[in-house]
Write a protein that holds these residues in place. Structure first.
Motif, PDB file in Angstrom:
ATOM      1  N   LEU A 128       0.816  -1.210   0.000  1.00  0.00           N
ATOM      2  CA  LEU A 128       0.000   0.000   0.000  1.00  0.00           C
ATOM      3  C   LEU A 128       0.851   1.261   0.000  1.00  0.00           C
ATOM      4  O   LEU A 128       0.538   2.247  -0.689  1.00  0.00           O
ATOM      5  N   ILE A 129       1.939   1.240   0.750  1.00  0.00           N
ATOM      6  CA  ILE A 129       2.745   2.448   0.926  1.00  0.00           C
ATOM      7  C   ILE A 129       3.838   2.565  -0.123  1.00  0.00           C
ATOM      8  O   ILE A 129       4.168   3.668  -0.570  1.00  0.00           O
ATOM      9  N   VAL A 130       4.419   1.442  -0.559  1.00  0.00           N
ATOM     10  CA  VAL A 130       5.597   1.489  -1.424  1.00  0.00           C
ATOM     11  C   VAL A 130       5.311   0.953  -2.825  1.00  0.00           C
ATOM     12  O   VAL A 130       5.506   1.642  -3.830  1.00  0.00           O
ATOM     13  N   LEU A 131       4.849  -0.277  -2.916  1.00  0.00           N
ATOM     14  CA  LEU A 131       4.776  -0.943  -4.209  1.00  0.00           C
ATOM     15  C   LEU A 131       3.712  -0.341  -5.130  1.00  0.00           C
ATOM     16  O   LEU A 131       3.954  -0.184  -6.325  1.00  0.00           O
ATOM     17  N   VAL A 132       2.554  -0.014  -4.607  1.00  0.00           N
ATOM     18  CA  VAL A 132       1.488   0.546  -5.453  1.00  0.00           C
ATOM     19  C   VAL A 132       1.888   1.901  -6.036  1.00  0.00           C
ATOM     20  O   VAL A 132       1.739   2.123  -7.256  1.00  0.00           O
ATOM     21  N   PRO A 133       2.400   2.861  -5.239  1.00  0.00           N
ATOM     22  CA  PRO A 133       2.828   4.130  -5.846  1.00  0.00           C
ATOM     23  C   PRO A 133       3.940   3.960  -6.878  1.00  0.00           C
ATOM     24  O   PRO A 133       3.918   4.618  -7.927  1.00  0.00           O
ATOM     25  N   LEU A 134       4.909   3.072  -6.607  1.00  0.00           N
ATOM     26  CA  LEU A 134       5.986   2.853  -7.573  1.00  0.00           C
ATOM     27  C   LEU A 134       5.459   2.203  -8.841  1.00  0.00           C
ATOM     28  O   LEU A 134       5.895   2.541  -9.953  1.00  0.00           O
ATOM     29  N   SER A 135       4.524   1.280  -8.696  1.00  0.00           N
ATOM     30  CA  SER A 135       3.931   0.647  -9.878  1.00  0.00           C
ATOM     31  C   SER A 135       3.160   1.667 -10.712  1.00  0.00           C
ATOM     32  O   SER A 135       3.177   1.606 -11.951  1.00  0.00           O
ATOM     33  N   ALA A 136       2.508   2.606 -10.039  1.00  0.00           N
ATOM     34  CA  ALA A 136       1.787   3.647 -10.769  1.00  0.00           C
ATOM     35  C   ALA A 136       2.740   4.511 -11.584  1.00  0.00           C
ATOM     36  O   ALA A 136       2.414   4.933 -12.702  1.00  0.00           O
TER      37      ALA A 136
ATOM     38  N   TYR B 203       2.690  14.941 -17.071  1.00  0.00           N
ATOM     39  CA  TYR B 203       2.829  13.900 -16.068  1.00  0.00           C
ATOM     40  C   TYR B 203       3.617  12.695 -16.587  1.00  0.00           C
ATOM     41  O   TYR B 203       4.392  12.086 -15.847  1.00  0.00           O
ATOM     42  N   GLY B 204       3.424  12.341 -17.844  1.00  0.00           N
ATOM     43  CA  GLY B 204       4.152  11.210 -18.392  1.00  0.00           C
ATOM     44  C   GLY B 204       5.651  11.453 -18.417  1.00  0.00           C
ATOM     45  O   GLY B 204       6.446  10.578 -18.043  1.00  0.00           O
ATOM     46  N   GLU B 205       6.078  12.653 -18.825  1.00  0.00           N
ATOM     47  CA  GLU B 205       7.498  12.967 -18.858  1.00  0.00           C
ATOM     48  C   GLU B 205       8.078  13.047 -17.451  1.00  0.00           C
ATOM     49  O   GLU B 205       9.221  12.638 -17.211  1.00  0.00           O
ATOM     50  N   ALA B 206       7.298  13.575 -16.513  1.00  0.00           N
ATOM     51  CA  ALA B 206       7.765  13.651 -15.127  1.00  0.00           C
ATOM     52  C   ALA B 206       7.980  12.259 -14.546  1.00  0.00           C
ATOM     53  O   ALA B 206       8.995  11.985 -13.888  1.00  0.00           O
ATOM     54  N   THR B 207       7.035  11.350 -14.783  1.00  0.00           N
ATOM     55  CA  THR B 207       7.186  10.000 -14.261  1.00  0.00           C
ATOM     56  C   THR B 207       8.300   9.243 -14.976  1.00  0.00           C
ATOM     57  O   THR B 207       8.941   8.368 -14.380  1.00  0.00           O
ATOM     58  N   ALA B 208       8.568   9.568 -16.238  1.00  0.00           N
ATOM     59  CA  ALA B 208       9.676   8.925 -16.946  1.00  0.00           C
ATOM     60  C   ALA B 208      11.006   9.254 -16.274  1.00  0.00           C
ATOM     61  O   ALA B 208      11.849   8.371 -16.042  1.00  0.00           O
ATOM     62  N   ILE B 209      11.217  10.515 -15.940  1.00  0.00           N
ATOM     63  CA  ILE B 209      12.446  10.904 -15.234  1.00  0.00           C
ATOM     64  C   ILE B 209      12.481  10.291 -13.849  1.00  0.00           C
ATOM     65  O   ILE B 209      13.529   9.842 -13.374  1.00  0.00           O
ATOM     66  N   ALA B 210      11.315  10.227 -13.201  1.00  0.00           N
ATOM     67  CA  ALA B 210      11.252   9.629 -11.872  1.00  0.00           C
ATOM     68  C   ALA B 210      11.605   8.146 -11.913  1.00  0.00           C
ATOM     69  O   ALA B 210      12.273   7.629 -11.014  1.00  0.00           O
ATOM     70  N   VAL B 211      11.163   7.455 -12.953  1.00  0.00           N
ATOM     71  CA  VAL B 211      11.480   6.031 -13.083  1.00  0.00           C
ATOM     72  C   VAL B 211      12.980   5.824 -13.263  1.00  0.00           C
ATOM     73  O   VAL B 211      13.573   4.902 -12.682  1.00  0.00           O
ATOM     74  N   VAL B 212      13.621   6.671 -14.056  1.00  0.00           N
ATOM     75  CA  VAL B 212      15.081   6.564 -14.237  1.00  0.00           C
ATOM     76  C   VAL B 212      15.786   6.784 -12.906  1.00  0.00           C
ATOM     77  O   VAL B 212      16.722   6.052 -12.548  1.00  0.00           O
ATOM     78  N   MET B 213      15.360   7.790 -12.148  1.00  0.00           N
ATOM     79  CA  MET B 213      15.955   8.021 -10.831  1.00  0.00           C
ATOM     80  C   MET B 213      15.728   6.830  -9.910  1.00  0.00           C
ATOM     81  O   MET B 213      16.622   6.434  -9.147  1.00  0.00           O
ATOM     82  N   LEU B 214      14.545   6.250  -9.992  1.00  0.00           N
ATOM     83  CA  LEU B 214      14.231   5.089  -9.158  1.00  0.00           C
ATOM     84  C   LEU B 214      15.133   3.913  -9.495  1.00  0.00           C
ATOM     85  O   LEU B 214      15.681   3.253  -8.599  1.00  0.00           O
ATOM     86  N   LEU B 215      15.321   3.637 -10.781  1.00  0.00           N
ATOM     87  CA  LEU B 215      16.157   2.514 -11.185  1.00  0.00           C
ATOM     88  C   LEU B 215      17.619   2.739 -10.804  1.00  0.00           C
ATOM     89  O   LEU B 215      18.290   1.824 -10.304  1.00  0.00           O
ATOM     90  N   LEU B 216      18.114   3.949 -11.018  1.00  0.00           N
ATOM     91  CA  LEU B 216      19.497   4.245 -10.647  1.00  0.00           C
ATOM     92  C   LEU B 216      19.685   4.159  -9.131  1.00  0.00           C
ATOM     93  O   LEU B 216      20.700   3.636  -8.652  1.00  0.00           O
ATOM     94  N   SER B 217      18.720   4.656  -8.385  1.00  0.00           N
ATOM     95  CA  SER B 217      18.809   4.574  -6.922  1.00  0.00           C
ATOM     96  C   SER B 217      18.783   3.126  -6.455  1.00  0.00           C
ATOM     97  O   SER B 217      19.510   2.747  -5.527  1.00  0.00           O
ATOM     98  N   PHE B 218      17.945   2.314  -7.100  1.00  0.00           N
ATOM     99  CA  PHE B 218      17.872   0.901  -6.731  1.00  0.00           C
ATOM    100  C   PHE B 218      19.206   0.198  -6.977  1.00  0.00           C
ATOM    101  O   PHE B 218      19.659  -0.598  -6.152  1.00  0.00           O
ATOM    102  N   VAL B 219      19.845   0.504  -8.094  1.00  0.00           N
ATOM    103  CA  VAL B 219      21.141  -0.108  -8.391  1.00  0.00           C
ATOM    104  C   VAL B 219      22.183   0.317  -7.355  1.00  0.00           C
ATOM    105  O   VAL B 219      22.972  -0.508  -6.854  1.00  0.00           O
TER     106      VAL B 219
END
Length: 278
Positions: free
Chosen positions: A26-34, A242-258
């Protein structure tokens, strides 16, 4: 029969695990999946066009590069501060120890304004540094300074209990065997604090990558020079892209995860190596 029952503070494994997974989803996976779902609407070509622009790439390099540099600097000085607060007694020690938590309580916008006033051309420190050719405010150096400010408490507070638990007799034994201070630190102290140091660095890095409030004031937000990735995301959101903002956010998320996965791997390796030596 009653005496053999195992006492549990929390309910059974099934209920506890189920609640844990539900809360995590509810707190982590759903927002990231969105975020992934919304960025997928752009399509692969559009996604790559957004995240590969020179402005976005420069902001990502600054955000992650400044976070790593601030983390490395804080690792050195954070250990010195944790060691001094734990092993030494001096006037004002409790006050200094309380000030370490100030970045936790201080609003990030207030911290950014204070740092800008301090390091600007007419500030107390900026007026002394700029004549020497070392400009901090409105440059990438200002970003590093702001990230050092917000990340220092994570490393100090993580190291303090570990340093306090170190057995001083082991250090003295190393000295009686002829080890120098550097050798005692290298072979006795550092292996003991290394896992905690990596944990503190991981926490400081996580905070620094997504930091916004304390950075935008001192950075100057010059495109391709001192503009951070979270600021571009906020700009895209304000423009309803919103699509472009989430695209950059996804890249940051993947780099942070690595990066976090790498740090966790180093921490696990250090713990296993220390256990093997025992």
């Amino acid at each position: 029969m009653f005496g053999k029952r195992q006492f549990r503070v929390l309910p059974g494994f099934g209920l506890t695990l189920g609640y844990t997974l539900f809360y995590l989803s509810l707190i982590v996976l759903v927002p990231l999946s969105a975020a992934f779902w919304r960025s997928a609407e752009l399509g692969l070509d559009r996604f790559w066009a957004v995240v590969s622009t020179p402005r976005v790439l420069a902001s990502l390099r600054l955000s992650f590069g400044a976070a790593l540099l601030a983390c490395a600097i804080n690792a050195v000085f954070g250990f010195i501060i944790a060691w001094s607060l734990t092993r030494m007694r001096f006037p004002g020690r409790r006050l200094v120890d309380a000030l370490i938590d100030l970045p936790f309580a201080l609003p990030t916008a207030v911290a950014g304004i204070a740092l800008t006033a301090l390091y600007s051309a007419n500030g107390w420190l900026g007026s002394l540094l700029e004549p020497l050719g070392f400009k901090v405010a409105y440059t990438p150096r200002g970003v590093v300074v702001a990230l050092m400010f917000v990340g220092l408490p994570f490393i100090v507070r993580t190291l303090q209990p570990v340093v306090a638990d170190l057995d001083r007799e082991v250090e003295r034994a190393a000295e009686t065997l002829g080890a120098s201070r550097w050798q005692a630190f290298r072979w006795v102290v550092l292996p003991a604090i290394w896992p905690a140091l990596l944990t503190g660095c991981a926490l400081a890095f996580s905070r620094a990558v997504g930091e916004y409030g304390s950075v935008i004031f001192i950075a100057g937000n010059i495109p391709r020079v001192s503009e951070i990735a979270p600021l571009i995301i906020m700009t895209k959101l304000e423009q309803y892209e919103y699509g472009e903002a989430t695209a950059i956010a996804v890249v940051m998320l993947l780099l942070s995860f690595v990066m976090m996965l790498t740090m966790n791997g180093l921490q696990l390796w250090a713990q296993r190596r220390r256990s093997g030596r025992r």
